[in-house]
Structures are given as structure tokens and as C-alpha cells.
Design an enzyme around this catalytic site. Structure first.
Site, PDB file in Angstrom:
ATOM      1  N   SER A 557       0.837  -1.200   0.000  1.00 28.32           N
ATOM      2  CA  SER A 557       0.000   0.000   0.000  1.00 28.32           C
ATOM      3  C   SER A 557       0.869   1.245   0.000  1.00 28.32           C
ATOM      4  O   SER A 557       2.023   1.224   0.478  1.00 28.32           O
ATOM      5  CB  SER A 557      -0.906   0.008   1.230  1.00 28.32           C
ATOM      6  OG  SER A 557      -1.570   1.249   1.366  1.00 28.32           O
ATOM      7  N   TYR A 570      -2.660  -0.556  10.462  1.00 25.74           N
ATOM      8  CA  TYR A 570      -2.656  -0.868   9.029  1.00 25.74           C
ATOM      9  C   TYR A 570      -1.349  -0.419   8.378  1.00 25.74           C
ATOM     10  O   TYR A 570      -0.696  -1.183   7.653  1.00 25.74           O
ATOM     11  CB  TYR A 570      -3.852  -0.185   8.365  1.00 25.74           C
ATOM     12  CG  TYR A 570      -3.972  -0.452   6.887  1.00 25.74           C
ATOM     13  CD1 TYR A 570      -4.489  -1.652   6.409  1.00 25.74           C
ATOM     14  CD2 TYR A 570      -3.582   0.516   5.953  1.00 25.74           C
ATOM     15  CE1 TYR A 570      -4.613  -1.889   5.049  1.00 25.74           C
ATOM     16  CE2 TYR A 570      -3.697   0.287   4.597  1.00 25.74           C
ATOM     17  CZ  TYR A 570      -4.210  -0.920   4.144  1.00 25.74           C
ATOM     18  OH  TYR A 570      -4.327  -1.147   2.794  1.00 25.74           O
TER      19      TYR A 570
END
Length: 680
Positions: A557, A570
């Protein structure tokens, strides 16, 4: 003769009925035909035509487009220019000059058989029972005993124009006959109507079946060999999964192959019996069989309880012997104009107590090769039950295997897609980015294992892709070490191995530091950091054993390099994944395994993570309506474009499709341009 529509309709219906029953013929084996009349658009008059299954088609799924349509007057006139058996291959090109109109399938080598036999309807089939008589040492005598004068024996002759002339002569000189048994090959039947032809075909097949049952001895393969009994189900599947990567390495020495595993009772019983080494060494006989299975299989000559390391070592020894013997076979029979040797690896590998591994350029080809070897086992059983199995001579097998007409057929095949023979496992593939990746890899030729915690979603995606010859579903929790091992075992049993893994499974916890619990932290890391590690580790084991290299791709990501608000769990996990890419690229490069990453951002539409609550949380952080979140992310990018799951899938293909063959340790941003996340 009947008119066109009635003729074609009846022919297709008969073909479907015959092709639907494996006792009648093998996949894509045999052909059917019908003669009738149609209007010639040039003269306006009636002309006699032959409709016959074209080259490469399958009776069970035959359509009108799969028929070759030829003018009978021109086809029959070829007898006057036939140059003799030494030049009979030239007649295949002549069939093109007999075609009626445009379109339709290419005429097969068996076209002459159908056109020259004086009957309106002809079936040529490859039933196990008929081939058993055709491959028995005293097949001619047994045929007469089985059928009397209703079915005539035709000695082995390679398929072609001369065989068509031979069968036509048999029909003419034996008016009482309903068909013939072709030595080493199959059967042909005929009739004045489609119904009569089908009835005659089935009479030959069922009569042969009954004859073999009534006359045959009970155990034609001999007694069970001590220690060669099938392993219990679970133990057998585990052993097969452990062997599969090593077997695939053997079968892929010359070129990568996709695999299929079979442990049916027919296979296991054959491999448990005393006569299986002798019979397997004789090879298959029917031309359709050994074109798919190669001249003979490789047989592991150890009991199934032998230590795995010993079995793997012996497999390698036998493979070297197999390659040397195959090259010698080629050199014994090749002539100056023979096609080059296509490869010396086995298409069939038999493991007593475990089962059969079969290989091909794709899953369907591998599966069908295994089905053909089951046909061969049935043929051997029938022949040995009433006589001795006696396949055609090795020189004749070579003439078929390296026939220029077969070589021409191979040249007509479309070029393989970029990921042909690659076997991909995608985690989190039941929705969103993972689903898009699975679809893209399959579209580029890969076999795909759709792995997801939600088994229903995984099954749905596998069906969307095309079913078990293209994709299979596995239900797996990536935090479960044993579950991951089981998922890899399912993958190698489905397709033979694993070449490409995409670590995509994940969840998202969007909370500020002070609200993030240890449970949040542990769950986030268990699924994405631990899960990616476990999948990569188990996949790497398979890839190393296969010796075919491989690809591991992490869907990381933008958050792995850019510190966004309220996503400590995250973002930290994505950074962990990003560094796993670097670490594994450095470690696995010596095995030809490339490890790369993709850094998406703002993939809202179709995303399972965003639909699961992450979207609402991030929308609240940025103060925008959830339905506008994709637009919000797009407007903060340099390109002002929304990122979709398909864009991430495109990046995965770019990394694995071949053009970046010398790239490893790379992260590709797929974020429409987020300057703060530029890699430095």
C-alpha cells in the site's frame, strides 16, 4: 439421401449421444459423418455433400461449425489421382479442393474413410472394448468369434486415404457386415440411416463388452504386489501433494507443463498388480492414446511406503533413464525429413499406491492425457483378459507421433498466452482487488487457485473464470499455518504445482493510536504480516522443489511509505509487507524466484476492505460522504484519476508477464500519483 437441415440435425444429435458416453469413444476421439443433398448456389441444382466431424473436434460437444462439408463427386474423384500409399499424406491437402462453400472445420485425416464408404452414415469410434480386441495378439480370431461375419477385421494401417479405400472395399465385399474392427486402432460402423448407423455402432461396442466380460479371466493384471496396495485416502493425498512438485520438475525439464492428479480405483488397482510394469512398458496403442500420453509412461518402481527422499531420488534416476530411452527411440526411427524431437519428458507418471500424474500445455490437455491413459488401462485389461496385449509396433507409433500432418496441426495452434503453464495462487481473491487479479491472470493463460476466507465467494470467482480446468477455489484462513499448507497441497493436486503467488488477503483497522487496542494490532498483523509470511514460505517450498523459478507479489500500500492519519496498525503492517518483499527478493533470487510489490491507494470501488467498514472510517477521517470517497482520493492525486481493482491487476501482470523478467525487489505505485508516497 436426405436434405441438408435434416441431415445435419440428425448427425449432430447422434454425435452428441455417442460422445456423451465414455464407453463409446474418448474425448475428441473418432468422427461421425452423413451424406445428403443441398442446393449448389452456383448452379442452383442439387449436389451431393458429405458432412463429417472436422479435425480436432469432440463428438460430445460438436456444433455445425465443427463439421467439414465436402462435395462427394470431387471427393470420390480423388481415387483417380491417388498416388499410392507412399504419398497418401498428399491427399489431405486435396481435401481442401473438395470443400463446399466457406467456413466449417478443416477436414481430418479420416475424411476418406467417411466419403469413400458406400453408406449414407458412418461412425468411426475408439471404444475401450473395441480397442481391446484390436490390440489383442489374436485379435482377428477373437473378432470373428465375437461377431461372426457381422463385423470384419481390418489389419493395422495408419489412418489415411488408403485405410479409407480398405474399409470401402470391406463394405463392398461384405454386404452382411455392419462394421469393422481396425487392428490397433478402433471400430467403424455404417448404416443407411442415422438411427441404423448409431444402432450398429452400439451393437459392436456392447457386444465386445459382453464378450470380454463373459470370456475374460477375472484378474488379467495378476495378483496384488506385496506392499503396492493403495495408501489410505488421507495418507495417499498427502503423499501425492508431497511428490507433485518433484514430479512436475521431471515433466517440465524441456518446457513447463501443467499437471493433473488422478487416484481413481482403475488406476490404483492397475498399479497394485504384478503385471503393471510389463504392460506399462509396452505403451499405449490407439493413435489417439499415445499422441496424448507419449509412447509410454514413467513408472516409479518403489512401494508407496518408501521414504519420500528415496522416492524423489529414484524419480530423478528414472527420469534420466526415460530421457535417454526416448532419445534412442527417436533416433532409431527418425529420418532426414522427420520433425525435430519435441521433448523427452514423460506425459504420464505412475506412482504405485498413490496414483497418476499427467501433464500438458494446459489443465485440460493434462486432464485429458490422464483420461486417455485410463482408456489404455481398460484396453490392456480387456486384451489381457481374453488374450495377450499386443500394441502396434514401435516404428508405427513413431510414424504417428512424428507424422508431418500432426506437426502441421501443432503449427496451426495459436501462440500461447503470456502466462500459459503458470499456476497462480491469489489470496483474498473472493472480492475486490484479489478477484480482479485472479481474472486478469486467468485471462493471460494462468491456472488460478482462488483462495479466500469466504469459500462461497471463492467458488463464485472460480466459476466466473471458467471452472476447474481454469480455476479452483480453496477456503483458507491465512493466519492458520496448517490451513496454508493444506491450501498449497490443494493447489499442487489441482494443477501440479505453484509458480505465482499474490499476497492480497487483508483487513483494515482505521483508528488513532490511543484507540488502537492490542487486539486490533495483533489481528491486523496476523492476517497481513504473518499471513503473507506463511503463504510466501509454503509457496517458496513448492517453487524450489519444482526448479522452475517463480513470482511472489505482495499487494502492499501507499500507506507502507506514507504516514497517513489514524491507521497505525494498518500502516505498520503494510510497511512490514513492503520489507518482506526486499528480504525475500534477496533470499530467493538464487532459486530464480522474483519477489515484487504493488503499492495501491484509494481503491474504493469493488473493494472488500472498504465495504467492510474501512471506507466509512476513512470517510469520517477526511470529512467526506462515504459514497464520495473514491472521488476524494482521485482529486488528491497528480493524475486526478480514480484507482480501480483492475489497475492493480494490470500491475501484477506487468510484474509477472515476462517483460520484467530481470526485475526483483521492486514496488510499483498504483495510486494515480501521490507525491508524498514516491519511493526514494
Amino acid at each position: 439421401m436426405t436434405d441438408r437441415n435434416e441431415t445435419v440435425e440428425a448427425l449432430l444429435a447422434r454425435s452428441h449421444r455417442l460422445g456423451a458416453d465414455p464407453r463409446n469413444t474418448n474425448y475428441a476421439g473418432g468422427n461421425t459423418s452423413a451424406k445428403g443433398t443441398a442446393v449448389d448456389p452456383v448452379t442452383g441444382g442439387e449436389t451431393e455433400l458429405l458432412w463429417v466431424k472436422g479435425s480436432g473436434g469432440d463428438l460430445g460437444t460438436l456444433t455445425e461449425r465443427g463439421l467439414a462439408v465436402l462435395r462427394l463427386d470431387r471427393l470420390r474423384a480423388l481415387k483417380d489421382v491417388y498416388p499410392g500409399v507412399e504419398r497418401e499424406d498428399e491427399m489431405v491437402a486435396a481435401f481442401d479442393h473438395c470443400l463446399h462453400g466457406r467456413g466449417g472445420a478443416a477436414p481430418s485425416i479420416d475424411t476418406a474413410m467417411h466419403g469413400l464408404v458406400d453408406a449414407d452414415h458412418v461412425d468411426h469410434l475408439h471404444p475401450d472394448s473395441g480397442i481391446a480386441l484390436a490390440c489383442a495378439a489374436d485379435g482377428e480370431k477373437l473378432t470373428a468369434e465375437c461377431f461372426g461375419d457381422r463385423v470384419v477385421w481390418v489389419p493395422w494401417r495408419r489412418p489415411g486415404f488408403q485405410l479409407g479405400l480398405d474399409i470401402a472395399a470391406v463394405k463392398e465385399t461384405n454386404p452382411q457386415a455392419i462394421g469393422c474392427v481396425l487392428g490397433g486402432h478402433g471400430i467403424t460402423a455404417w448404416g443407411a440411416t442415422s438411427e441404423e448407423c448409431e444402432r450398429n455402432s452400439l451393437e459392436i461396442i456392447r457386444t465386445a463388452e459382453a464378450f470380454l466380460t463373459e470370456r475374460g479371466r477375472a484378474e488379467p493384471f495378476g495378483p496384488v504386489l506385496d506392499g503396492h496396495e493403495p495408501l489410505p485416502d488421507a495418507e495417499r493425498r498427502a503423499r501425492a501433494a508431497a511428490l507433485a512438485p518433484h514430479v512436475r520438475a521431471v515433466a517440465s525439464t524441456d518446457r513447463p507443463q501443467v499437471g493433473h492428479f488422478t487416484d481413481t480405483e482403475v488406476v490404483l488397482d492397475f498399479l497394485s498388480r504384478a503385471e503393471h510394469p510389463r504392460l506399462a512398458a509396452l505403451g499405449t496403442s490407439c493413435p489417439d492414446h499415445f499422441l496424448r500420453t507419449k509412447v509410454r509412461p514413467l513408472v516409479l518402481d518403489l512401494p508407496p511406503t518408501a521414504p519420500l527422499e528415496e522416492a524423489v531420488a529414484r524419480l530423478k534416476e528414472l527420469h534420466e533413464e526415460y530421457r535417454a530411452e526416448y532419445r534412442a527411440y527417436y533416433e532409431r526411427h527418425a529420418t532426414a525429413d522427420s520433425p525435430a524431437m519435441r521433448g523427452a519428458d514423460p506425459a504420464i507418471v505412475l506412482v504405485p499406491g498413490v496414483g497418476m500424474f499427467s501433464f500438458g500445455r494446459d489443465k485440460q490437455t493434462a486432464r485429458v492425457a490422464g483420461e486417455f491413459y485410463v482408456n489404455a488401462i481398460n484396453v490392456m485389461r480387456g486384451a489381457e483378459a481374453v488374450s495377450t496385449y499386443a500394441p502396434i509396433e514401435e516404428s508405427e507409433k513413431f510414424r504417428i507421433e512424428y507424422w508431418e500432418l500432426e506437426e502441421a496441426k501443432l503449427r496451426r495452434m495459436p501462440a500461447p498466452k503470456a502466462l500459459a503453464t503458470r499456476i497462480a495462487l491469489v489470496t483474498g481473491a473472493g472480492s475486490g482487488i484479489g478477484r480482479a487479479i485472479a481474472h486478469r491472470l486467468a485471462a493471460e493463460g494462468a491456472c488460478v487457485v482462488v483462495a479466500d476466507l469466504d469459500g462461497g465467494n471463492a467458488e463464485k470467482v472460480a466459476e466466473e473464470i471458467g471452472g476447474p480446468d481454469r480455476a479452483v477455489a480453496v477456503t483458507v484462513d491465512v493466519t492458520d499455518e496448517e490451513g496454508i499448507k493444506a491450501a498449497l497441497a490443494e493447489a499442487v493436486l489441482a494443477f501440479g504445482g505453484v509458480d505465482l503467488v499474490v499476497n492480497n488477503a487483508g483487513i483494515s483497522v482505521s483508528k488513532p493510536l490511543l484507540e488502537t487496542t492490542t487486539e486490533d494490532w495483533d489481528r491486523q498483523h496476523a492476517i497481513m504480516a504473518r499471513g503473507s509470511f506463511l503463504v510466501s514460505r509454503e509457496a517458496a517450498r513448492v517453487m524450489i522443489e519444482q526448479k522452475l523459478g517463480g513470482d511472489i507479489v505482495y499487494i502492499s500500500s501507499k500507506n507502507g511509505v506514507f504516514a497517513g492519519p489514524n491507521n497505525i496498525a494498518y500502516g505498520a503492517t503494510k510497511a512490514d509487507q513492503a520489507h518482506q518483499v526486499r528480504l525475500l527478493a534477496a533470499e530467493l533470487g538464487e532459486h530464480g524466484i522474483r519477489v515484487n510489490g504493488v503499492n495501491p491507494d484509494g481503491v474504493v470501488r469493488g473493494s472488500g476492505i472498504f465495504a467492510g467498514g474501512w471506507g466509512a472510517q476513512r470517510a469520517a477521517v477526511y470529512g467526506v460522504p462515504e459514497e464520495k470517497l473514491g472521488e476524494f482520493y482521485a482529486q488528491r492525486t497528480l493524475l486526478k484519476r480514480e484507482v480501480l481493482p483492475e489497475h492493480v491487476a494490470n500491475a501484477v501482470f506487468a510484474l509477472t508477464g515476462g517483460d520484467l523478467s530481470h526485475t526483483t525487489g521492486l514496488h510499483i505505485p498504483v495510486d494515480a500519483g501521490v507525491a508524498a508516497a514516491f519511493l526514494r
